[in-house]
Structures are given as C-alpha cells and as structure tokens.
Design a protein around this motif. Sequence first.
Motif, PDB file in Angstrom:
ATOM      1  N   TRP A 103       0.824  -1.222   0.000  1.00  0.00           N
ATOM      2  CA  TRP A 103       0.000   0.000   0.000  1.00  0.00           C
ATOM      3  C   TRP A 103       0.851   1.262   0.000  1.00  0.00           C
ATOM      4  N   GLN A 137      14.142  -1.528  -5.330  1.00  0.00           N
ATOM      5  CA  GLN A 137      15.109  -0.552  -5.852  1.00  0.00           C
ATOM      6  C   GLN A 137      16.522  -0.921  -5.402  1.00  0.00           C
ATOM      7  N   SER A 144      22.132   4.013  -1.563  1.00  0.00           N
ATOM      8  CA  SER A 144      22.007   5.465  -1.628  1.00  0.00           C
ATOM      9  C   SER A 144      22.169   5.968  -3.061  1.00  0.00           C
ATOM     10  N   VAL A 146      21.321   5.762  -6.302  1.00  0.00           N
ATOM     11  CA  VAL A 146      20.322   5.133  -7.174  1.00  0.00           C
ATOM     12  C   VAL A 146      20.829   5.069  -8.613  1.00  0.00           C
ATOM     13  N   GLN A 147      21.561   6.094  -9.020  1.00  0.00           N
ATOM     14  CA  GLN A 147      22.062   6.077 -10.413  1.00  0.00           C
ATOM     15  C   GLN A 147      23.092   4.974 -10.634  1.00  0.00           C
ATOM     16  N   GLN A 275      13.097  13.623 -12.273  1.00  0.00           N
ATOM     17  CA  GLN A 275      13.074  13.420 -10.814  1.00  0.00           C
ATOM     18  C   GLN A 275      11.761  12.810 -10.324  1.00  0.00           C
ATOM     19  N   TYR A 278      11.679   9.582  -8.719  1.00  0.00           N
ATOM     20  CA  TYR A 278      11.989   9.485  -7.286  1.00  0.00           C
ATOM     21  C   TYR A 278      10.778   9.869  -6.436  1.00  0.00           C
ATOM     22  N   MET A 281       9.605   7.994  -3.285  1.00  0.00           N
ATOM     23  CA  MET A 281      10.440   8.224  -2.102  1.00  0.00           C
ATOM     24  C   MET A 281      10.035   9.524  -1.411  1.00  0.00           C
ATOM     25  N   VAL A 282       9.698  10.534  -2.216  1.00  0.00           N
ATOM     26  CA  VAL A 282       9.270  11.810  -1.614  1.00  0.00           C
ATOM     27  C   VAL A 282       7.991  11.592  -0.808  1.00  0.00           C
ATOM     28  N   ARG A 285       8.840   9.627   2.371  1.00  0.00           N
ATOM     29  CA  ARG A 285       9.590  10.456   3.341  1.00  0.00           C
ATOM     30  C   ARG A 285       8.614  11.359   4.095  1.00  0.00           C
ATOM     31  N   HIS A 374      11.371  18.350  -2.332  1.00  0.00           N
ATOM     32  CA  HIS A 374      12.410  17.328  -2.147  1.00  0.00           C
ATOM     33  C   HIS A 374      13.294  17.699  -0.944  1.00  0.00           C
ATOM     34  N   GLU A 424      14.554   4.669   3.102  1.00  0.00           N
ATOM     35  CA  GLU A 424      14.059   5.866   2.408  1.00  0.00           C
ATOM     36  C   GLU A 424      15.130   6.951   2.350  1.00  0.00           C
ATOM     37  N   GLY A 425      16.379   6.542   2.334  1.00  0.00           N
ATOM     38  CA  GLY A 425      17.482   7.482   2.234  1.00  0.00           C
ATOM     39  C   GLY A 425      18.212   7.600   3.554  1.00  0.00           C
ATOM     40  N   GLN A 433      21.618  16.391   0.429  1.00  0.00           N
ATOM     41  CA  GLN A 433      20.696  16.889  -0.608  1.00  0.00           C
ATOM     42  C   GLN A 433      20.168  18.267  -0.220  1.00  0.00           C
ATOM     43  N   LYS A 440      22.745  26.106  -3.698  1.00  0.00           N
ATOM     44  CA  LYS A 440      22.187  26.641  -4.945  1.00  0.00           C
ATOM     45  C   LYS A 440      21.447  27.949  -4.644  1.00  0.00           C
TER      46      LYS A 440
HETATM   47  C1  LIG Z   1      -0.091  -6.994  10.345  1.00  0.00           C
HETATM   48  C2  LIG Z   1      -0.895  -5.801  10.059  1.00  0.00           C
HETATM   49  C3  LIG Z   1      -1.428  -5.689   8.724  1.00  0.00           C
HETATM   50  C4  LIG Z   1      -2.425  -4.644   8.540  1.00  0.00           C
HETATM   51  C5  LIG Z   1      -2.997  -4.766   7.181  1.00  0.00           C
HETATM   52  C6  LIG Z   1      -3.764  -3.596   6.765  1.00  0.00           C
HETATM   53  C7  LIG Z   1      -4.102  -3.636   5.336  1.00  0.00           C
HETATM   54  C8  LIG Z   1      -4.106  -2.358   4.553  1.00  0.00           C
HETATM   55  C9  LIG Z   1      -4.258  -1.073   5.107  1.00  0.00           C
HETATM   56  C10 LIG Z   1      -3.652   0.071   4.338  1.00  0.00           C
HETATM   57  C11 LIG Z   1      -2.413   0.497   5.002  1.00  0.00           C
HETATM   58  C12 LIG Z   1      -1.642   1.590   4.426  1.00  0.00           C
HETATM   59  C13 LIG Z   1      -0.291   1.546   5.062  1.00  0.00           C
HETATM   60  C14 LIG Z   1       0.651   2.490   4.471  1.00  0.00           C
HETATM   61  C15 LIG Z   1       1.919   2.443   5.224  1.00  0.00           C
HETATM   62  C16 LIG Z   1       2.939   3.313   4.546  1.00  0.00           C
HETATM   63  C17 LIG Z   1       4.230   3.203   5.195  1.00  0.00           C
HETATM   64  C18 LIG Z   1       5.320   3.015   4.230  1.00  0.00           C
HETATM   65  C19 LIG Z   1       6.291   2.101   4.843  1.00  0.00           C
HETATM   66  C20 LIG Z   1       7.676   2.525   4.633  1.00  0.00           C
HETATM   67  C21 LIG Z   1       8.611   1.458   4.947  1.00  0.00           C
HETATM   68  C22 LIG Z   1       9.914   1.846   4.447  1.00  0.00           C
HETATM   69  C23 LIG Z   1      10.541   0.812   3.628  1.00  0.00           C
HETATM   70  C24 LIG Z   1      11.747   1.332   2.972  1.00  0.00           C
HETATM   71  C25 LIG Z   1      11.816   1.512   1.671  1.00  0.00           C
HETATM   72  C26 LIG Z   1      13.055   2.012   1.019  1.00  0.00           C
HETATM   73  O1  LIG Z   1      14.052   2.267   1.640  1.00  0.00           O
HETATM   74  S1  LIG Z   1      12.990   2.229  -0.666  1.00  0.00           S
HETATM   75  C27 LIG Z   1      14.587   2.747  -1.178  1.00  0.00           C
HETATM   76  C28 LIG Z   1      14.888   4.151  -0.762  1.00  0.00           C
HETATM   77  N1  LIG Z   1      16.138   4.571  -1.320  1.00  0.00           N
HETATM   78  C29 LIG Z   1      16.597   5.792  -1.175  1.00  0.00           C
HETATM   79  O2  LIG Z   1      15.994   6.608  -0.513  1.00  0.00           O
HETATM   80  C30 LIG Z   1      17.840   6.107  -1.919  1.00  0.00           C
HETATM   81  C31 LIG Z   1      18.404   7.443  -1.547  1.00  0.00           C
HETATM   82  N2  LIG Z   1      19.031   8.049  -2.693  1.00  0.00           N
HETATM   83  C32 LIG Z   1      18.407   9.001  -3.460  1.00  0.00           C
HETATM   84  O3  LIG Z   1      17.279   9.363  -3.201  1.00  0.00           O
HETATM   85  C33 LIG Z   1      19.184   9.578  -4.588  1.00  0.00           C
HETATM   86  O4  LIG Z   1      20.005   8.712  -5.226  1.00  0.00           O
HETATM   87  C34 LIG Z   1      19.934  10.856  -4.187  1.00  0.00           C
HETATM   88  C35 LIG Z   1      18.875  11.916  -3.991  1.00  0.00           C
HETATM   89  C36 LIG Z   1      20.725  10.715  -2.923  1.00  0.00           C
HETATM   90  C37 LIG Z   1      20.913  11.296  -5.298  1.00  0.00           C
HETATM   91  O5  LIG Z   1      20.307  11.112  -6.530  1.00  0.00           O
HETATM   92  P1  LIG Z   1      20.981  11.497  -7.905  1.00  0.00           P
HETATM   93  O6  LIG Z   1      22.404  11.069  -7.915  1.00  0.00           O
HETATM   94  O7  LIG Z   1      20.121  11.086  -9.040  1.00  0.00           O
HETATM   95  O8  LIG Z   1      20.771  12.950  -7.764  1.00  0.00           O
HETATM   96  P2  LIG Z   1      21.626  14.247  -7.764  1.00  0.00           P
HETATM   97  O9  LIG Z   1      22.163  14.481  -6.421  1.00  0.00           O
HETATM   98  O10 LIG Z   1      22.560  14.225  -8.917  1.00  0.00           O
HETATM   99  O11 LIG Z   1      20.431  15.174  -8.068  1.00  0.00           O
HETATM  100  C38 LIG Z   1      19.862  15.345  -9.324  1.00  0.00           C
HETATM  101  C39 LIG Z   1      18.771  16.376  -9.171  1.00  0.00           C
HETATM  102  O12 LIG Z   1      17.598  15.682  -8.705  1.00  0.00           O
HETATM  103  C40 LIG Z   1      17.148  16.286  -7.514  1.00  0.00           C
HETATM  104  N3  LIG Z   1      16.509  15.217  -6.732  1.00  0.00           N
HETATM  105  C41 LIG Z   1      17.085  14.172  -6.172  1.00  0.00           C
HETATM  106  N4  LIG Z   1      16.160  13.415  -5.571  1.00  0.00           N
HETATM  107  C42 LIG Z   1      14.976  14.002  -5.792  1.00  0.00           C
HETATM  108  C43 LIG Z   1      13.634  13.698  -5.415  1.00  0.00           C
HETATM  109  N5  LIG Z   1      13.344  12.626  -4.668  1.00  0.00           N
HETATM  110  N6  LIG Z   1      12.659  14.530  -5.818  1.00  0.00           N
HETATM  111  C44 LIG Z   1      12.934  15.623  -6.549  1.00  0.00           C
HETATM  112  N7  LIG Z   1      14.189  15.971  -6.920  1.00  0.00           N
HETATM  113  C45 LIG Z   1      15.193  15.170  -6.553  1.00  0.00           C
HETATM  114  C46 LIG Z   1      18.364  16.872  -6.881  1.00  0.00           C
HETATM  115  O13 LIG Z   1      18.013  17.853  -5.966  1.00  0.00           O
HETATM  116  C47 LIG Z   1      19.077  17.414  -8.101  1.00  0.00           C
HETATM  117  O14 LIG Z   1      18.456  18.608  -8.466  1.00  0.00           O
HETATM  118  P3  LIG Z   1      19.323  19.774  -9.125  1.00  0.00           P
HETATM  119  O15 LIG Z   1      19.914  19.212 -10.360  1.00  0.00           O
HETATM  120  O16 LIG Z   1      18.322  20.866  -9.349  1.00  0.00           O
HETATM  121  O17 LIG Z   1      20.361  20.149  -8.107  1.00  0.00           O
END
Ligand SMILES: CCCCCCCCCCCCCCCCCCCCCCC/C=C/C(=O)SCCNC(=O)CCNC(=O)[C@H](O)C(C)(C)COP(=O)(O)OP(=O)(O)OC[C@H]1O[C@@H](n2cnc3c(N)ncnc32)[C@H](O)[C@@H]1OP(=O)(O)O
Length: 664
Positions: A103, A137, A144, A146-147, A275, A278, A281-282, A285, A374, A424-425, A433, A440
């Motif tokens: 979900w 992912q 961390s 992703v690229q 973006q 991504y 993830m936003v 987060r 972000h 989630e990072g 970031q 900037k």
């Molecule tokens: C038993 C009980 C059962 C009950 C049953 C009930 C049934 C159903 C009921 C319904 C329930 C609903 C429940 C919902 C629950 C929700 C909860 C969610 C649970 C969460 C659990 C967590 C699990 C974890 C998951 C994960 O971890 S997924 C993997 C995550 N990974 C990361 O986060 C990686 C981190 N790295 C990065 O994000 C990127 O690589 C980086 C940002 C660090 C760098 O990226 P990149 O190299 O590409 O970027 P640059 O630095 O070069 O930047 C480029 C430009 O892009 C911009 N940028 C970067 N990121 C973003 C972004 N996210 N958005 C927008 N812009 C972005 C940069 O700023 C740069 O911009 P610029 O060029 O202008 O400077």
Amino acid sequence: MEGVDYLADERKKAEFDVNEMKIVWAGSRHNFELSDRISKLVANDPGFSKEGRTMLPRKELFKNTLRKATYAWKRIIELRLSEEEAAKLRHFVDEPAFTDLHWGMFIPAIKGQGTDEQQKKWLPLAYKMQIIGCYAQTELGHGSNVQGLETTATFDPQTDEFVIHSPTLTSSKWWPGGLGKVSTHAVVYARLITNGKDYGINGFIVQLRSLEDHKPLPGVTVGDIGLKFGNGAYNTMDNGVLRFDHVRIPRDQMLMRVSQVTREGKYVQSDVPRQLLYGTMVYVRQTIVSDASNALSRAVCIATRYSAVRRQFGSQNGGQEIQVIDYKTQQNRLFPLLASAYAFRFVGEWLKWLYTDVTQRLQANDFSTLPEAHACTAGLKSLTTTATADGIEECRKLCGGHGYLCSSGLPELFAVYVPACTYEGDNTVLLLQVARFLMKTVSQLGSGKKPVGTIAYMGRIEHLMQCRSDVKQAKDWLKPSAVVEAFEARAARMSVACAQNLSKFDNPEEGFAELAADLAEAAVAHCQLIVVSKFIEKLQQDIPGEGVKQQLEVLCGIYYLFLLHKHQGDFLGTGYITSKQASLANDQLRALYSQLRPNAISLVDAFNYTDHFLDSILGRYDGNVYPKLYEAAWKDPLNQSDIADGFHEYIRPLLKQQLRTARL
Ligand SMILES: CCCCCCCCCCCCCCCCCCCCCCC/C=C/C(=O)SCCNC(=O)CCNC(=O)[C@H](O)C(C)(C)COP(=O)(O)OP(=O)(O)OC[C@H]1O[C@@H](n2cnc3c(N)ncnc32)[C@H](O)[C@@H]1OP(=O)(O)O
Ligand SMILES: Cc1cc2nc3c(=O)[nH]c(=O)nc-3n(C[C@H](O)[C@H](O)[C@H](O)COP(=O)(O)OP(=O)(O)OC[C@H]3O[C@@H](n4cnc5c(N)ncnc54)[C@H](O)[C@@H]3O)c2cc1C
C-alpha cells in the motif's frame, strides 16, 4: 490493585483542558474521533493481540504476521472501512508487514509513474490485493546511489519485450520489504537499455511468483535476507533478495509516465522532470515525518508516566521517596523530548500540506515547487527520524533498569524504529541533498531570483548577516520574533560560510566532498528553523480549550530553547548571541520545565493511547507498574518449571565437579 489510578493525583494537577488538547494532537475533531474509534476496535479484538510477540521464533513470528494481515484485511472488508480508516487500523495493529510496502510504495509507484492506461490495468488488481507488490530498488552493492544500480532492462524489438537481468552478484535486489516470501509482483528499478544505449534508471512492473502456487517464475531467484536487529521487531517483515536471469516482460510493463520506449525501441522523454521517478520516495519520506511524532510520543508517554511512578532517594522521616520526574536532570532529558513530539506533530501536518500542494501542482504541470518539496521531505525525514531514534533510546535510559525489559515496550519500539534513519534514504545522504539546495539558493542570491517558501529568509540575507540578538532578560526569549530571527541568522550564516568556503575550491564537487560535514550541519540548522517556525505558526492559530494554548507555548519554548542550548556553539560562533544571552536562554528553559511539570502526565494523556497500543507495563495508564512487572516475569518460558531445561546436562555436572574440587 486493579481499578486504582496511581496517577490520579498527577492528573488532578493539569492546568488545561486535556480533551481539547487531544483534538489539537490529532489534528482535528474528525481525526480524533477516527483514531479513538479505530484504536479501541483494535485493542478490543483478540485477533490483534500482541501477547508473547517478542518470544516467538522467526518462522512463527512471520506466520503470525501473515495471519494478522489476512485477518486485518477480512475486518476491513467486513466493516467496509474507508482507505483512511484502514490506514488507521494498520497503525494501531502496530506490526510491520508486507502490506506496508504494497500500500505504501508499490501502489504509489504505479500511481505516480504509471500512465492512465497502466493505472487502469494494475491498480484495481492491487486495490483488491489480487496481486501483492513491493518496491525493489536497492541492490546488494547499491542503495544510496540510485544512479549506480546495475540491474538491466534491455528492450528486445523482436518480441516487444524487456529482458530483466541481474548481471552481477552486487546487482541482486536486497532489502525490499515484502519481497522475500510474499510479493507476487514488484516495481523493479533497472537501467533501461534500448538500441545499445543506456538511458539510466526506470521502473518496471515484474511478476515474480505464480498466482496459482506462489512458486517463483522461471528465471527468478527470490528469498528472505535473514534475521534483523532486535527481538521480534522488524523481523515480522520479509525483507528480500531477488535475482533475475533474463526474465522477459511485455514492453507495456515499463512505467511510462516519465519516459517511454516505442514499439520500434525509440526512447522518448516526456516533458515532466526525470526526478518524478523518485516521487515515491518523496511521498514515503513525508509519511515518515508524520510518523516520527507517533513513535516519539509513544516512548515519551511511557517514560513520563513511569517517571511519575518511580521514586528514588530523599525520603524524609520515613515518608515516600522523591518521584524521579522531579529531578531537574530527568526533566532536562525528558521534557525536550515531550516538546519534540509536539513539534514533530505540527511540522508533519505542515509537510502533508506541502506535499498535497506539490502533487496538485504537478498534475497541472507546474514543477516549480518540486526542489523545495524534495529538500523539505529529505531534510525533515533526516532530522525527525534521527531525533526520534535517539529519543526512544533516551526514554529507555530514563526508565532505568526496567526500561531494558521487553515488557517496558521500549526495546521493541527502538528496534522497529531505528531503521527509519537508514531506509528511504540514509539520513546523512539526505542532509547533503538539503545542503545542495541551500548552496544553490545562496549562489542565486544576487541573480534577482527571489527565494520563496522555507528559504524566503535568505531573501533578507544582508540583515541576517549583521543583526544581533536584542535579548536583555530571560523572558525576552519568549518573544517569537527574537527566536525566529536567532534561528534564521544561525542557518543563514552557516550556509553562507559553507558557500564562501566552497568558492575557494576550483572543483565544486571536490569542495562539496571536503566540506560535507559542515554542509550537513548547515542543513540541520535550516531544518531546525523549519520545525521551530512551524511550531510558532501553529501558535498563531485560534486554539480553543482552557489553557491549551498556554501549554503549547511552554512546549514550544522548551523545544527551541533546548535546541539553542544544545547548539550554543553555532549561535555563539556565528556571532548572533553573546554568552550572557545564551545563559539567559538557559534560565528561561529551567523556568519552563517548572511550568510544564504539573501538566506532564496530562500532556502525554493527550496522545490518547490505549494500553494495547502502548504495550508497556511501565507506561500503563493507571501507573500500576510493580504488580504487573512481577506478574509478567512469571510468564517467561524460562519460568515454566522450577528446574531449568539443561540442568541435568550442564548445571548438575558443574555443581558435582565443584563439590569434588572443594573436597580436594
Ligand atoms: C499486520 C498488520 C497488517 C495490517 C494490514 C492492513 C491492510 C491495509 C491497510 C492500508 C495500510 C496503508 C499503510 C501504508 C503504510 C505506509 C508506510 C510506508 C512504509 C515505509 C517502509 C519503508 C521501507 C523502505 C523503503 C526504502 O528504503 S525504498 C529505497 C529508498 N532509497 C533511497 O531513498 C535512496 C536514496 N538516494 C536518493 O534518493 C538519490 O540517489 C539521491 C537523492 C541521494 C541522489 O540522486 P541522484 O544522484 O540522481 O541525484 P543528484 O544528487 O545528482 O540530483 C539530481 C537532481 O535531482 C534532484 N533530486 C534528487 N532526488 C529528488 C527527489 N526525490 N525529488 C525531486 N528531486 C530530486 C536533486 O536535488 C538534483 O536537483 P538539481 O539538479 O536541481 O540540483
Ligand atoms: C529495514 C529496511 C527496509 C528497507 N526496505 C527497502 C525497500 O522496501 N525497498 C528498497 O528498495 N530498499 C529498502 N531498503 C534499503 C534502504 O533504502 C537503503 O539501505 C538505504 O537507502 C541506504 O542505502 P545503503 O544501504 O546503500 O547505505 P550506504 O549508502 O552504503 O551507507 C553506508 C554509509 O555510507 C554513508 N554514505 C553513503 N553515501 C555517502 C555520501 N555520498 N556522502 C557521505 N556519506 C555517504 C552513509 O551515511 C552511511 O553512513 C530498506 C532498508 C532497511 C534497513
């Protein structure tokens, strides 16, 4: 004794309307009634019992979670719960499960990155849970960055398919929740290759298991990655490993909102920013920020109630010892955490608003606020999860030895919560970031582009670089304008100092790497400014209920003065305050602790947690701690017999040997 409220005297001391505070905490009367109703529904249903959870071996623990998830789904259907009610039910069931990723990430990924047609095909199946999905992912060698992911999705124009492949061991998907044993499908992030060219990372919907017998499909190797930190805790989740050996999927299973591959294999980039890939993830987060106050308030509720029950030292004439909550050191460790729980609540509400706003703008092809969204989600996720994880551990210590018992609820809460600093990072990576966004902003200050939103303060940079605090007496620190200016000046000066140091490097990336620790600190200063400002803005709203606003003012004061004290070095070093003003801030902080003290128990009652949800003997509503601790000890499997299993094999021979040695 059952039925006695050992905290009744504490509750009588409250100087505010607790019921009204419950509504402020919940965000609205509607939210309060919803949470109250669903938390009681869960607490009164034996199907959701948590009894013995921390004692179960992994396989049984996991099977029990499958049972609970299926039962939860059955109840959701039977009671015709809305999505909002179902999400609350999940919250109060209080057990991480594959359903979170289905979900919380699989569905949002399809919604955010799928075309209308793709959504029409996949979402109904996912909503009915006829397919179960996860978010694949991270890889063994890449999280961390992703690229840097290695999994490939190569287009085959002959068959109009993508071939999904894991070329190396390090490209194995590693960590996705729900992947190990449950998911039938995954959104897999892989390098898109067509016509021999690598177009970088994209998302693909891949079926992993048969919908008939649940066996992995040909070419798919999938399993659980093994036991994680803590007893029970996050081990209810099947975080998984996944490898592909040339697995074929139809072309239309590439998520095509951001970019497309045509029948001929041509790569086409839409006019939406890359973006958006991504975006899931936003979204998550932002939900993590909202959830931080849930976890922290829970730990604080336990530690506050227990601190009022627990007594040590200071007995006069055979009377009672002192409640540990009356020690200033205990207050100095506990009350800022109570204040932080409220602060994170309000910043979470605001971030939800920001996220909704950016989503609406994106739908209208306005991408202008995406960088701020972000930076805010990344920075606040980092700030709130770090403080919450540290805060839960502090609450454990605040409960002395008993806090270390699983029956206190704190070890499990910590073990479940602490990975939020990584998933989630990673929190440091996310701060960097924010730092990029700040650098900037500073570099564009002379360009005529006016900073808006959370960085609007940078527009007054000349004033913020020169101004000095005008605080003359302790109570001047209660003036919101004095506080906001202090936090703005500190954040602005730290950012400008970083920018000036960066400009000394010929290669900006080298400079960024060299100054990363300072940059991360500047990012923290900026994020703390956001939390403080949002708390102060909350107080400017109309808040009904006798004494409610006054209590929130005390909490807000404690939140920012504690930060000011903890980061004195920044405020003094940037020259905004003098050491005399820092000392006045500390005087005011102590005064606020005394004002908060009589209200402490009622402020945690305002969270409205059931004993089922808290799952803590130390945090019981009635404060009846000792008899219940004593009773619980006897339920431990070790106490099922007077003589331990293993006595005959190990203890007895040892004792005999000692006897022989003694005779010698
Ligand atoms: C038993 C009980 C059962 C009950 C049953 C009930 C049934 C159903 C009921 C319904 C329930 C609903 C429940 C919902 C629950 C929700 C909860 C969610 C649970 C969460 C659990 C967590 C699990 C974890 C998951 C994960 O971890 S997924 C993997 C995550 N990974 C990361 O986060 C990686 C981190 N790295 C990065 O994000 C990127 O690589 C980086 C940002 C660090 C760098 O990226 P990149 O190299 O590409 O970027 P640059 O630095 O070069 O930047 C480029 C430009 O892009 C911009 N940028 C970067 N990121 C973003 C972004 N996210 N958005 C927008 N812009 C972005 C940069 O700023 C740069 O911009 P610029 O060029 O202008 O400077
Ligand atoms: C419980 C749990 C559930 C998860 N669920 C999922 C899931 O469902 N789906 C999924 O795809 N992933 C999932 N993950 C993976 C998670 O997203 C990653 O672990 C996370 O993004 C961190 O990446 P990493 O493990 O590569 O850490 P690394 O990046 O290897 O971090 C290691 C250390 O290096 C530092 N570091 C790394 N890069 C830099 C840099 N540029 N500058 C300074 N320091 C740096 C970090 O601060 C950290 O201290 C989960 C992880 C956990 C723990």
